[in-house]
Motif scaffolding. Sequence first.
Motif, PDB file in Angstrom:
ATOM      1  N   ASN A   4      17.875  13.323   3.128  1.00 23.38           N
ATOM      2  CA  ASN A   4      18.504  12.089   2.650  1.00 23.38           C
ATOM      3  C   ASN A   4      17.733  10.831   3.016  1.00 23.38           C
ATOM      4  O   ASN A   4      18.082   9.742   2.583  1.00 23.38           O
ATOM      5  CB  ASN A   4      19.935  11.982   3.196  1.00 23.38           C
ATOM      6  CG  ASN A   4      19.973  12.025   4.711  1.00 23.38           C
ATOM      7  OD1 ASN A   4      19.324  12.873   5.306  1.00 23.38           O
ATOM      8  ND2 ASN A   4      20.730  11.137   5.323  1.00 23.38           N
ATOM      9  N   THR A   5      16.692  10.944   3.839  1.00 25.88           N
ATOM     10  CA  THR A   5      15.918   9.767   4.202  1.00 25.88           C
ATOM     11  C   THR A   5      14.431   9.986   3.933  1.00 25.88           C
ATOM     12  O   THR A   5      13.949  11.117   3.973  1.00 25.88           O
ATOM     13  CB  THR A   5      16.092   9.410   5.697  1.00 25.88           C
ATOM     14  OG1 THR A   5      15.619  10.502   6.493  1.00 25.88           O
ATOM     15  CG2 THR A   5      17.540   9.125   6.014  1.00 25.88           C
ATOM     16  N   THR A   6      13.731   8.907   3.666  1.00 22.51           N
ATOM     17  CA  THR A   6      12.287   8.966   3.456  1.00 22.51           C
ATOM     18  C   THR A   6      11.670   7.584   3.676  1.00 22.51           C
ATOM     19  O   THR A   6      12.335   6.565   3.485  1.00 22.51           O
ATOM     20  CB  THR A   6      11.949   9.453   2.035  1.00 22.51           C
ATOM     21  OG1 THR A   6      10.531   9.522   1.882  1.00 22.51           O
ATOM     22  CG2 THR A   6      12.516   8.514   0.978  1.00 22.51           C
ATOM     23  N   ASP A   7      10.419   7.580   4.087  1.00 24.48           N
ATOM     24  CA  ASP A   7       9.662   6.333   4.183  1.00 24.48           C
ATOM     25  C   ASP A   7       8.680   6.210   3.025  1.00 24.48           C
ATOM     26  O   ASP A   7       7.998   5.193   2.886  1.00 24.48           O
ATOM     27  CB  ASP A   7       8.876   6.289   5.506  1.00 24.48           C
ATOM     28  CG  ASP A   7       9.794   6.132   6.709  1.00 24.48           C
ATOM     29  OD1 ASP A   7      10.825   5.442   6.559  1.00 24.48           O
ATOM     30  OD2 ASP A   7       9.489   6.697   7.766  1.00 24.48           O
ATOM     31  N   ASN A   8       8.633   7.249   2.197  1.00 24.94           N
ATOM     32  CA  ASN A   8       7.652   7.310   1.115  1.00 24.94           C
ATOM     33  C   ASN A   8       8.233   6.721  -0.172  1.00 24.94           C
ATOM     34  O   ASN A   8       8.597   7.441  -1.094  1.00 24.94           O
ATOM     35  CB  ASN A   8       7.205   8.759   0.914  1.00 24.94           C
ATOM     36  CG  ASN A   8       6.086   8.884  -0.098  1.00 24.94           C
ATOM     37  OD1 ASN A   8       5.374   7.913  -0.353  1.00 24.94           O
ATOM     38  ND2 ASN A   8       5.944  10.055  -0.684  1.00 24.94           N
ATOM     39  N   PHE A   9       8.360   5.407  -0.222  1.00 26.13           N
ATOM     40  CA  PHE A   9       8.823   4.745  -1.435  1.00 26.13           C
ATOM     41  C   PHE A   9       8.204   3.352  -1.506  1.00 26.13           C
ATOM     42  O   PHE A   9       7.786   2.780  -0.498  1.00 26.13           O
ATOM     43  CB  PHE A   9      10.358   4.668  -1.492  1.00 26.13           C
ATOM     44  CG  PHE A   9      10.980   3.787  -0.442  1.00 26.13           C
ATOM     45  CD1 PHE A   9      11.288   2.460  -0.719  1.00 26.13           C
ATOM     46  CD2 PHE A   9      11.265   4.287   0.818  1.00 26.13           C
ATOM     47  CE1 PHE A   9      11.861   1.644   0.241  1.00 26.13           C
ATOM     48  CE2 PHE A   9      11.838   3.477   1.791  1.00 26.13           C
ATOM     49  CZ  PHE A   9      12.136   2.154   1.499  1.00 26.13           C
ATOM     50  N   SER A  10       8.119   2.826  -2.721  1.00 29.53           N
ATOM     51  CA  SER A  10       7.516   1.506  -2.936  1.00 29.53           C
ATOM     52  C   SER A  10       8.554   0.399  -2.991  1.00 29.53           C
ATOM     53  O   SER A  10       8.291  -0.738  -2.603  1.00 29.53           O
ATOM     54  CB  SER A  10       6.705   1.508  -4.233  1.00 29.53           C
ATOM     55  OG  SER A  10       5.658   2.452  -4.154  1.00 29.53           O
ATOM     56  N   ALA A  11       9.735   0.722  -3.524  1.00 32.27           N
ATOM     57  CA  ALA A  11      10.804  -0.271  -3.625  1.00 32.27           C
ATOM     58  C   ALA A  11      12.129   0.451  -3.772  1.00 32.27           C
ATOM     59  O   ALA A  11      12.180   1.625  -4.160  1.00 32.27           O
ATOM     60  CB  ALA A  11      10.574  -1.198  -4.820  1.00 32.27           C
TER      61      ALA A  11
END
Length: 204
Positions: A4-11
């Motif tokens: 449910n969580t990730t740091d791999n995003f742009s926006a």
Amino acid sequence: MGTNTTDNFSASVRLTEKGADLCIKDQQLEHYFADIGTKSQHTTQFVTENHVKVRTPDQVCSDPLKVRTILTNHPVWDEYDSRCIGCGRCTTSCPTCSCYSVFDVVHNKEYRVGERRRQHASCMTGNFTDMAGGHSFRDKTGERLRYRALHKVNDFKARQGEHHMCVGCGRCDDRCPHYISFSNIINKMADQVELTLKEEAANV
């Protein structure tokens, strides 16, 4: 399932009654929104709780080989020999299922013209394990479901060492025409492993 969580995003975007709040991590995107709206204190939020709770077998036993040994011939799978019809809807809707089969299409035998095609296939459908000579494995749908379940929440993580293959999206639960819940199956697996370990400890 811990996905449910990730740091791999742009926006990220959050829709509210006032409009849309944006959190932009990628600086290259900022100029697209420079003249739109006003500054916001929006921070990216992730799902923290789900009404469906699952407990994976590795939460009660840290040895994946032991989990496999307990569950491989366990009678818990017998009910699915009749409940599951082997339609494959669970696997065709699964974002982590990517099995396929290869077959040849002959257009002209005389000139040997044809093509080789790849087609989406599924461990839950019949003939998936067929081999030359008429040999086949996992003829019963309960056996196929066992294979799929162990692969998704035991074997994959044992090999890769980080996450389970199942991401917990629930699409298979929604698509099954016989209302077989994969979430319930995962919980049953954990319950049976825990029960077996307690019985073994009591008999020592």
